[in-house]
Design an enzyme around this catalytic site. Structure first.
Site, PDB file in Angstrom:
ATOM      1  CG  ASP A 195    -119.467  74.544 -62.192  1.00 38.12           C
ATOM      2  OD1 ASP A 195    -119.582  74.964 -63.356  1.00 38.12           O
ATOM      3  OD2 ASP A 195    -118.565  73.756 -61.835  1.00 38.12           O
ATOM      4  CE1 TYR A 198    -117.335  76.746 -57.811  1.00 38.08           C
ATOM      5  CE2 TYR A 198    -116.062  77.854 -59.490  1.00 38.08           C
ATOM      6  CZ  TYR A 198    -116.937  76.860 -59.111  1.00 38.08           C
ATOM      7  OH  TYR A 198    -117.409  75.992 -60.058  1.00 38.08           O
ATOM      8  CE  LYS A 208    -125.596  66.288 -48.984  1.00 40.69           C
ATOM      9  NZ  LYS A 208    -126.245  65.120 -49.609  1.00 40.69           N
ATOM     10  CG  ASP A 265    -128.392  64.170 -52.425  1.00 39.81           C
ATOM     11  OD1 ASP A 265    -129.307  65.007 -52.216  1.00 39.81           O
ATOM     12  OD2 ASP A 265    -128.059  63.314 -51.583  1.00 39.81           O
ATOM     13  CG  ASP A 268    -121.588  71.569 -67.182  1.00 33.87           C
ATOM     14  OD1 ASP A 268    -121.737  72.804 -67.236  1.00 33.87           O
ATOM     15  OD2 ASP A 268    -120.541  70.998 -67.556  1.00 33.87           O
TER      16      ASP A 268
HETATM   17  C1  IPM Z   1    -118.274  77.667 -65.607  1.00 35.58           C
HETATM   18  C2  IPM Z   1    -116.896  77.054 -65.480  1.00 35.58           C
HETATM   19  C3  IPM Z   1    -116.087  77.822 -64.448  1.00 35.58           C
HETATM   20  C4  IPM Z   1    -116.800  77.695 -63.102  1.00 35.58           C
HETATM   21  C5  IPM Z   1    -114.618  77.393 -64.299  1.00 35.58           C
HETATM   22  C6  IPM Z   1    -113.897  77.351 -65.621  1.00 35.58           C
HETATM   23  C7  IPM Z   1    -113.875  78.271 -63.335  1.00 35.58           C
HETATM   24  O1  IPM Z   1    -116.978  75.704 -65.171  1.00 35.58           O
HETATM   25  O2  IPM Z   1    -118.377  78.864 -65.905  1.00 35.58           O
HETATM   26  O3  IPM Z   1    -119.255  76.928 -65.451  1.00 35.58           O
HETATM   27  O4  IPM Z   1    -116.637  76.681 -62.408  1.00 35.58           O
HETATM   28  O5  IPM Z   1    -117.537  78.619 -62.757  1.00 35.58           O
HETATM   29 MN    MN Z   2    -119.007  74.896 -65.311  1.00 32.44          MN
END
Ligand code: IPM
Ligand code: MN
Ligand code: NAD
Length: 330
Positions: A220, A117, A163, A196, A224
């Site tokens: 990140d 990032y 990784k 993975d 999710d």
């Molecule tokens: C998160 C989001 C952010 C990230 C983006 C919007 C920059 O996806 O907070 O998970 O990747 O950190």
């Molecule tokens: Mn995110």
């Protein structure tokens, strides 16, 4: 009185913020709102106006909903740049992303201000586009320390995700974790997983996972996935902490443009972020626990469409406030 800088942001951000503000008021927490994200770009040309950053620095904690506007995708100035700048400026390198459901209790500790990032990026003369992934030893050590400490007060197990079969930075990551585990945290059972196959483990055997520590991009994506197996993004909260100064408390989800403006976003992720703020930001552990319970109860009575129900965003807020009123602590 404590003061929270509230950044409603874009899309469903202001909608879930409205419910969070009702809860802050119920707990007597002072707050001020500031422009941030896509709306700030449209109004002032920058996603993180200097007044907003100054207010965040001075606050006891920052509560951030979500940023992102479809019309700004691909533009040179984007809302996401403001989010990354805020995290970097406040030095909140440790992003705690809990994911809980029946039989599942995962804590992902994500490195938040390094890696792909923040590495050098650009376009070379030959037209090649590039991003670079960099980590220094101190950067890995400080997030590893957080991971071990959190694992130590949870189930005593820490999985470090990397990784190492491909990436150079993962070699540093694995070496540092292994060294610190042996020398400083012998009481924590450390294991290593490749990102993975670990993604598969989250889907297939989430109940086997305790505390996870990983780098920025992997964290990140994995957070999710962990949200998906524990009820979805409408429920997933996070806390971003540095060594001192205010923390940033925000849902894992984004601005959800497809459902924005309809009053149906689930505010639970935001309200659980308020609970994390009460706990880590203001040191109010009892109030945090009361709010967690109230949100759990509200979701049973007032599930939003993402949970298969028909309740609105404000229905959930109403149910949370009712549950808090009938709870003994408030
Ligand atoms: C998160 C989001 C952010 C990230 C983006 C919007 C920059 O996806 O907070 O998970 O990747 O950190
Ligand atoms: Mn995110
Ligand atoms: P998203 O998290 O906004 O939405 C993904 C899916 O989850 C969508 O189907 C959405 O409707 C659903 N969803 C998310 N939050 C929900 C909620 N509270 N209640 C009910 N359903 C919910 O991810 P995306 O669509 O990939 O990204 C949209 C924008 O958000 C992008 O601009 C992205 O950069 C931004 N984003 C911001 C943050 C942040 O501010 N921290 C985090 C992630 C994405």
């Amino acid at each position: 009185m404590s003061d929270v800088a509230v950044l409603p942001g874009d899309g469903i951000g202001p909608e879930v913020t409205a419910e969070a503000v009702r809860v802050l008021d119920a707990f007597g927490v002072g707050h001020t709102e500031h422009p941030f994200g896509g709306n700030a770009i449209l109004a002032q040309g920058t996603p993180l106006p200097s007044e907003t950053l100054a207010a965040c620095r001075e606050a006891d904690a920052v509560l951030l909903a979500a940023i992102g506007l479809p019309e700004l995708e691909g533009k040179p100035v984007r809302p996401e740049q403001g989010l990354l700048a805020l995290r970097k400026e406040l030095g909140v390198y440790a992003n705690l992303r809990p994911a809980r459901a029946d039989g599942i209790d995962i804590m992902i500790v994500r490195e938040l201000v390094g890696g792909l990032y923040f590495g050098e990026k650009g376009i070379r003369e030959d037209g090649t586009w590039f991003d670079t992934c960099e980590y220094s030893r101190p950067e890995v050590e400080r997030i590893a320390r957080r991971g071990f400490e959190i694992a130590g007060v949870r189930g005593g197990r820490l999985t470090s995700v990397d990784k190492v079969n491909v990436m150079h930075t993962s070699r540093l990551w694995r070496d540092v974790l292994t060294e610190m585990g042996t020398s400083l945290y012998p009481g924590v059972a450390l294991d290593h997983a490749l990102v993975d196959s670990f993604a598969m483990t989250i889907v297939q055997a989430p109940e086997t996972i305790d505390t996870v520590v990983t780098e920025n991009m992997f964290g990140d994506i994995l957070s999710d996935i962990a949200a998906a197996v524990t009820g979805g993004l409408g429920l997933a909260a996070s806390a971003s902490l540095g060594d001192d100064g205010p923390g940033v408390f925000e849902p894992v989800h984004g601005s959800a443009p497809l459902i924005a403006g309809r009053g149906i976003a689930n505010p639970a992720a935001m309200l659980r972020s308020v609970a994390l703020l009460l706990l880590h930001g203001l040191g109010r552990a009892d109030d945090a626990a009361a709010l967690e319970r109230a949100v759990d109860e509200a979701l049973v009575h007032a599930p939003t469409p993402d949970l298969g129900g028909t309740s609105t965003t404000s229905d959930v807020g109403d149910a949370v406030l009712r549950a808090l009123e009938s709870a003994p602590t408030l």
